[in-house]
Scaffold this motif. Structure first.
Motif, short mmCIF file in Angstrom:
data_model
loop_
_atom_site.label_atom_id
_atom_site.label_comp_id
_atom_site.label_asym_id
_atom_site.label_seq_id
_atom_site.Cartn_x
_atom_site.Cartn_y
_atom_site.Cartn_z
N TRP A 58 -4.89 -13.27 -9.41
CA TRP A 58 -3.88 -12.93 -8.41
C TRP A 58 -4.35 -11.88 -7.41
O TRP A 58 -3.56 -11.41 -6.59
CB TRP A 58 -2.61 -12.42 -9.10
CG TRP A 58 -1.85 -13.48 -9.84
CD1 TRP A 58 -1.99 -13.82 -11.14
CD2 TRP A 58 -0.85 -14.35 -9.29
NE1 TRP A 58 -1.13 -14.85 -11.46
CE2 TRP A 58 -0.42 -15.19 -10.35
CE3 TRP A 58 -0.28 -14.51 -8.04
CZ2 TRP A 58 0.55 -16.16 -10.17
CZ3 TRP A 58 0.69 -15.47 -7.87
CH2 TRP A 58 1.10 -16.29 -8.91
N LYS A 59 -5.65 -11.51 -7.46
CA LYS A 59 -6.10 -10.39 -6.64
C LYS A 59 -6.05 -10.67 -5.14
O LYS A 59 -6.06 -9.74 -4.33
CB LYS A 59 -7.53 -9.97 -7.05
CG LYS A 59 -8.62 -10.96 -6.71
CD LYS A 59 -9.96 -10.45 -7.22
CE LYS A 59 -11.09 -11.39 -6.84
NZ LYS A 59 -11.34 -11.40 -5.40
N ASP A 60 -5.99 -11.94 -4.76
CA ASP A 60 -5.89 -12.29 -3.33
C ASP A 60 -4.45 -12.41 -2.85
O ASP A 60 -4.19 -12.78 -1.70
CB ASP A 60 -6.63 -13.60 -3.05
CG ASP A 60 -8.13 -13.46 -3.22
OD1 ASP A 60 -8.65 -12.35 -2.99
OD2 ASP A 60 -8.79 -14.45 -3.59
N SER A 61 -3.51 -12.13 -3.73
CA SER A 61 -2.08 -12.19 -3.36
C SER A 61 -1.57 -10.77 -3.09
O SER A 61 -1.68 -9.90 -3.95
CB SER A 61 -1.26 -12.82 -4.49
OG SER A 61 -1.62 -14.17 -4.69
N LYS A 62 -1.04 -10.56 -1.92
CA LYS A 62 -0.51 -9.24 -1.55
C LYS A 62 0.98 -9.16 -1.83
O LYS A 62 1.69 -10.16 -1.73
CB LYS A 62 -0.78 -8.96 -0.07
CG LYS A 62 -2.26 -8.91 0.29
CD LYS A 62 -2.45 -8.55 1.75
CE LYS A 62 -3.92 -8.51 2.11
NZ LYS A 62 -4.65 -7.46 1.36
N LEU A 63 1.43 -7.95 -2.18
CA LEU A 63 2.85 -7.74 -2.44
C LEU A 63 3.62 -7.55 -1.14
O LEU A 63 3.20 -6.80 -0.26
CB LEU A 63 3.05 -6.49 -3.30
CG LEU A 63 2.82 -6.58 -4.81
CD1 LEU A 63 3.23 -5.26 -5.45
CD2 LEU A 63 3.57 -7.73 -5.44
N ARG A 64 4.75 -8.23 -1.04
CA ARG A 64 5.72 -7.95 0.02
C ARG A 64 7.03 -7.60 -0.67
O ARG A 64 7.47 -8.32 -1.56
CB ARG A 64 5.92 -9.16 0.94
CG ARG A 64 4.69 -9.53 1.75
CD ARG A 64 5.04 -10.44 2.92
NE ARG A 64 5.73 -11.65 2.50
CZ ARG A 64 6.25 -12.54 3.34
NH1 ARG A 64 6.15 -12.35 4.65
NH2 ARG A 64 6.86 -13.63 2.89
N ILE A 65 7.63 -6.50 -0.25
CA ILE A 65 8.84 -6.02 -0.88
C ILE A 65 10.04 -6.25 0.03
O ILE A 65 10.00 -5.93 1.22
CB ILE A 65 8.74 -4.51 -1.21
CG1 ILE A 65 7.44 -4.19 -1.95
CG2 ILE A 65 9.96 -4.06 -2.01
CD1 ILE A 65 7.32 -4.82 -3.31
N PHE A 66 11.10 -6.81 -0.54
CA PHE A 66 12.36 -7.02 0.18
C PHE A 66 13.45 -6.25 -0.56
O PHE A 66 13.59 -6.38 -1.78
CB PHE A 66 12.71 -8.51 0.23
CG PHE A 66 11.72 -9.34 1.00
CD1 PHE A 66 11.97 -9.69 2.33
CD2 PHE A 66 10.54 -9.78 0.41
CE1 PHE A 66 11.06 -10.45 3.04
CE2 PHE A 66 9.63 -10.55 1.11
CZ PHE A 66 9.89 -10.88 2.44
#
Length: 221
Positions: A58-66
């Motif tokens: 999952w290291k290429d997946s960035k977190l987006r927070i809503f």
């Protein structure tokens, strides 16, 4: 009939389940994990997706927070969330404040929910009192008109969230969203499952999480 081949629609569903079960065994492509942290549950809804991003697949997946916010406070809410994430040492690529979460959903999406629960409704409101009481005793598991009225606001919220998830997170690798609470005995099984169904309908893989309000995140010492 049990030993025979499954009907075509069941066979197709089984193929989809097998395919889905192997989806996370391989490295995930570049994209996002969208975290919809709608209630302060102790931080579990934030912690689990953050841990995922530290793993090789999952290291290429960035977190987006809503997060849910109030009208006129979006920038303040955003800055407060940035400060909180910094203290928790959680990195994210973007923070979005949703200030129209309690707007009534569109009628076509409400109709989808009505179609889901229709086979499980009692419709006692259109019957006489004695008849209605008899129906409730005979079918205690069905969704009553009174229950639907009592939970109208929460039901609309799940439908509205599905609209917002489609608007913002349709292309996410994974969606993590706060699970709605249903206390035992306060809501019928079928209505609660309908909430989960409509909340996640036609979306990418969606993980429902709800902490028990015990903090799982630590600040800088």
């Amino acid at each position: 009939s049990v030993c025979g081949p499954p009907p075509p629609q069941v066979a197709k569903m089984n193929e989809r389940l097998v395919e889905a079960s192997g989806q996370f065994k391989k490295k995930q492509p570049k994209g996002t994990i969208d975290v919809w942290w709608l209630f302060d549950d102790g931080g579990l809804t934030l912690l689990i997706p953050y841990i995922l991003t530290t793993r090789k697949k999952w290291k290429d997946s960035k977190l987006r927070i809503f997060i849910a916010g109030q009208l006129g406070r979006s920038e303040i809410d955003k800055e407060e969330m940035k400060s909180l994430l910094h203290k928790f040492r959680i990195k994210c690529s973007d923070i979005t404040v949703i200030d129209d979460i309690h707007v009534k959903p569109h009628n076509d999406r409400l109709k989808k929910l009505e179609d889901i629960i229709e086979p499980f409704r009692l419709h006692e409101g259109s019957k006489g009192r004695d008849h209605a009481e008899g129906m409730q005793k005979e079918y205690p598991w069905k969704i009553t008109d009174a229950e639907l009225s009592s939970f109208e606001e929460k039901t609309n919220l799940q439908v509205r969230l599905n609209e917002l998830l489609h608007e913002y997170s349709k292309s996410a690798n994974l969606i993590v969203v706060s699970m709605p609470i249903a206390r035992k005995g306060s809501i019928s099984d079928f209505l609660y499952m309908a909430w989960l169904d409509i909340l996640t309908k036609d979306l990418p893989p969606t993980l429902l999480i709800r902490g028990n309000h015990k903090s799982v995140l630590t600040f800088y010492s």
